[in-house]
Enzyme design. Structure first.
Site, short mmCIF file in Angstrom:
data_model
loop_
_atom_site.label_atom_id
_atom_site.label_comp_id
_atom_site.label_asym_id
_atom_site.label_seq_id
_atom_site.Cartn_x
_atom_site.Cartn_y
_atom_site.Cartn_z
N ASP A 7 0.94 -0.98 -0.59
CA ASP A 7 -0.04 -0.31 -0.15
C ASP A 7 0.61 0.70 0.42
O ASP A 7 1.16 1.73 0.45
CB ASP A 7 -1.03 -0.17 1.41
CG ASP A 7 -2.00 1.36 1.10
OD1 ASP A 7 -2.30 1.55 0.21
OD2 ASP A 7 -2.46 1.85 2.04
N GLU A 66 -1.16 -1.52 -4.58
CA GLU A 66 -2.31 -1.04 -5.27
C GLU A 66 -2.10 -0.06 -6.52
O GLU A 66 -1.02 0.95 -5.91
CB GLU A 66 -3.46 -0.03 -4.02
CG GLU A 66 -3.88 0.98 -3.68
CD GLU A 66 -4.77 0.93 -2.29
OE1 GLU A 66 -5.26 0.84 -2.05
OE2 GLU A 66 -4.57 1.92 -2.11
N ASP A 138 -2.50 0.89 6.69
CA ASP A 138 -1.42 0.48 5.51
C ASP A 138 -0.74 -0.63 5.47
O ASP A 138 -1.17 -1.41 4.14
CB ASP A 138 -0.97 1.73 5.77
CG ASP A 138 -0.95 3.28 5.94
OD1 ASP A 138 -1.38 3.55 4.82
OD2 ASP A 138 -0.48 3.83 6.61
#
EC number: 3.1.21.10
Length: 165
Positions: A7, A66, A138
């Site tokens: 992430d 992502e 996260d």
């Protein structure tokens, strides 16, 4: 198959490693990379070095990250993109095939709803990876990205890319 989920973030980059054996998933490790340094270049190098260490420690077979989403803060989006670029470069240097997933696809895969809240993602990650205690939001998001990759890209030995409509 061992999957590293990332992430991306400039201040805090979340990471999570899972094992995928068919439909069975298990947690390996998770954490955060915090950027150090006074200028942008030093901070990006710090993230690179920490991701290299995660890869060396956990030896993933594949990775997932992502995709960048554009928000109202253009400067923030640009910085996020730079951190994401460093992560992609580091993964490529390690020779890892990388899957890229839109935030809504990750949430829909893990939670069942494309606009799920962070708390919902955390809850579902804990349910899908029994005994897992993510080190923060996260890290939970990174584990969710790895879970998403286990469903959509984990079986393919080639590069997996999602095309956003």
């Amino acid at each position: 198959m061992r999957i590293l989920g990332i992430d991306p973030g400039l201040r805090t980059l979340g990471w999570g490693v899972i094992e995928s054996h068919g439909s069975r998933l298990s947690h390996v490790a998770n954490g955060h990379c915090h950027s150090d340094g006074d200028d942008l270049g030093e901070r990006l190098l710090s993230l690179h070095n920490q991701i290299v260490e995660v890869i060396a420690t956990h030896a993933p077979d594949q990775a997932a990250i992502e995709q960048t989403f554009v928000n109202k803060d253009g400067a923030g989006t640009l910085k996020l993109g730079q951190a994401r670029g460093v992560a992609l470069l580091t993964l490529a240097q390690a020779g890892l095939p990388v899957g890229e997933y839109a935030p809504n696809r990750v949430k829909k895969t893990v939670v069942g709803v494309g606009h799920a809240e962070k708390e919902q993602v955390l809850h579902m990650v804990k349910l899908q990876l029994p005994g897992c205690q993510p080190k923060g939001a996260d890290a939970a998001d990174a584990l969710a990205i790895a879970i998403c990759h286990s469903y959509y890209g984990g079986a393919a030995p080639m590069r997996v890319r999602e095309v956003r409509a």
